[in-house]
Design a protein around this motif. Sequence first.
Motif, mmCIF file in Angstrom:
data_model
loop_
_atom_site.group_PDB
_atom_site.id
_atom_site.type_symbol
_atom_site.label_atom_id
_atom_site.label_comp_id
_atom_site.label_asym_id
_atom_site.label_seq_id
_atom_site.Cartn_x
_atom_site.Cartn_y
_atom_site.Cartn_z
ATOM 1 N N SER A 136 11.780 2.684 9.206
ATOM 2 C CA SER A 136 11.771 1.388 9.900
ATOM 3 C C SER A 136 10.919 0.388 9.119
ATOM 4 O O SER A 136 11.207 -0.803 9.114
ATOM 5 N N HIS A 137 9.880 0.882 8.415
ATOM 6 C CA HIS A 137 9.092 -0.051 7.598
ATOM 7 C C HIS A 137 9.955 -0.606 6.458
ATOM 8 O O HIS A 137 9.947 -1.810 6.194
ATOM 9 N N LEU A 138 10.706 0.284 5.808
ATOM 10 C CA LEU A 138 11.567 -0.182 4.708
ATOM 11 C C LEU A 138 12.650 -1.129 5.239
ATOM 12 O O LEU A 138 12.985 -2.120 4.586
ATOM 13 N N GLU A 171 13.941 -5.420 4.336
ATOM 14 C CA GLU A 171 15.303 -5.628 3.829
ATOM 15 C C GLU A 171 15.501 -7.040 3.260
ATOM 16 O O GLU A 171 16.122 -7.221 2.225
ATOM 17 N N HIS A 172 14.949 -8.043 3.938
ATOM 18 C CA HIS A 172 15.171 -9.427 3.484
ATOM 19 C C HIS A 172 13.961 -10.002 2.748
ATOM 20 O O HIS A 172 13.842 -11.214 2.606
ATOM 21 N N GLU A 173 13.066 -9.119 2.304
ATOM 22 C CA GLU A 173 11.854 -9.597 1.617
ATOM 23 C C GLU A 173 12.240 -10.171 0.257
ATOM 24 O O GLU A 173 12.872 -9.495 -0.547
ATOM 25 N N GLU A 195 17.659 3.614 -1.613
ATOM 26 C CA GLU A 195 18.552 3.549 -0.446
ATOM 27 C C GLU A 195 18.347 2.220 0.303
ATOM 28 O O GLU A 195 19.291 1.580 0.740
ATOM 29 N N ALA A 196 17.078 1.814 0.401
ATOM 30 C CA ALA A 196 16.781 0.591 1.159
ATOM 31 C C ALA A 196 17.198 -0.678 0.417
ATOM 32 O O ALA A 196 17.701 -1.620 1.035
ATOM 33 N N GLY A 212 0.840 -1.211 0.000
ATOM 34 C CA GLY A 212 0.000 0.000 0.000
ATOM 35 C C GLY A 212 0.866 1.249 0.000
ATOM 36 O O GLY A 212 1.916 1.301 -0.638
ATOM 37 N N PHE A 213 0.419 2.289 0.735
ATOM 38 C CA PHE A 213 1.196 3.533 0.830
ATOM 39 C C PHE A 213 2.203 3.396 1.972
ATOM 40 O O PHE A 213 1.838 2.932 3.058
ATOM 41 N N LEU A 214 3.431 3.828 1.737
ATOM 42 C CA LEU A 214 4.428 3.815 2.820
ATOM 43 C C LEU A 214 4.045 4.878 3.853
ATOM 44 O O LEU A 214 3.420 5.887 3.499
#
Length: 297
Positions: A145-147, A151-153, A175-176, A134-136
């Motif tokens: 912190s959500h991004l 990281e390992h998705e 960046e993420a 959805g929307f960040l």
Amino acid sequence: MAGTLYLVPTPIGNLGDISRRMADTLAQVDLIAAEDTRVTLKLLNHLGLKKPLVSYYRHNTQTGGEAVLARLLAGESCALVTDAGTPAISDPGEELVAQCAAAGVEVVSIPGPCALITALSVSGLPTGRFTFEGFLPMNRKNRKSHLASLEHETRTMIFYEAPHKLTATLADLAEAFGPQRRITLCRELTKLHEQVLRTTLGQAVEHFAQTPPKGEFVLVVEGGCPPPEEQAGPEQALEEVFQLQTQGLSLRDAVKQVSKKLEIPKNQLYSLALDRSNSQSERHILNVLIQRDITSQ
Ligand code: SAM
């Protein structure tokens, strides 16, 4: 008897996407709960329909939901529509469906336009497993912190974004996940200026730094690589060898099979297995002797 709530999707840009079932449902219900009654009125005019409309939008889901539920419980049928796409998907509806489910009111979902599925299917990225984000979050800290949590998705990730925030969001994604990560940007889907841009996060950042984004976007981002499989340790290998022996294989054959499967040198595994089975049989003999001692006393 209680009425039924129908979740009726509406076009995300192209009126040709109105289905017979959507139109029939809107024609047949007693009332329509709409995110923005002005937008829905235009749709009803297009379909030549006149229907009682009530407001159900993000900031009145509590009171609006209770009012709709009361009418459903009194036996009326209601269609829920939003400005575009499928209700309850990054749009009002989720709470109303939960309220209806809790009250035992039937909910029927009519399939139809949805930006995320339209984008995913055209993205060219893996579609087998995906996650809709959805929307960040707008708040910088929560967004970071959500991004970080992604990281390992490894699944394909789908994001919604407004055009005026797109450039900043692309920079955050780059960046993420790194500039090389693939992304498909789906712009103005089903509309005149529909565009599907398959590129990388780094190139997308550069592109939109020069060409300010216009229109609606869905971002489909490739998932990350899975972590390298953990090397099987000697304990796991021995376990498999003994397992195969209980199934009737000789030690030699079991070692051969497991060393090939787990890519462990055959000689090393063989001598480990011999050591272990020797110490096991020594332990067995010791146990027998102890038992004998005890019973003869
Ligand atoms: N419920 C809707 C659905 O089923 O897709 C989504 C509503 S959400 C409030 C709006 C977001 O959906 C937009 O910011 C954009 O990210 C995406 N969107 C909606 N229509 C679109 C279109 N025609 N092309 C690209 N993205 C679209």
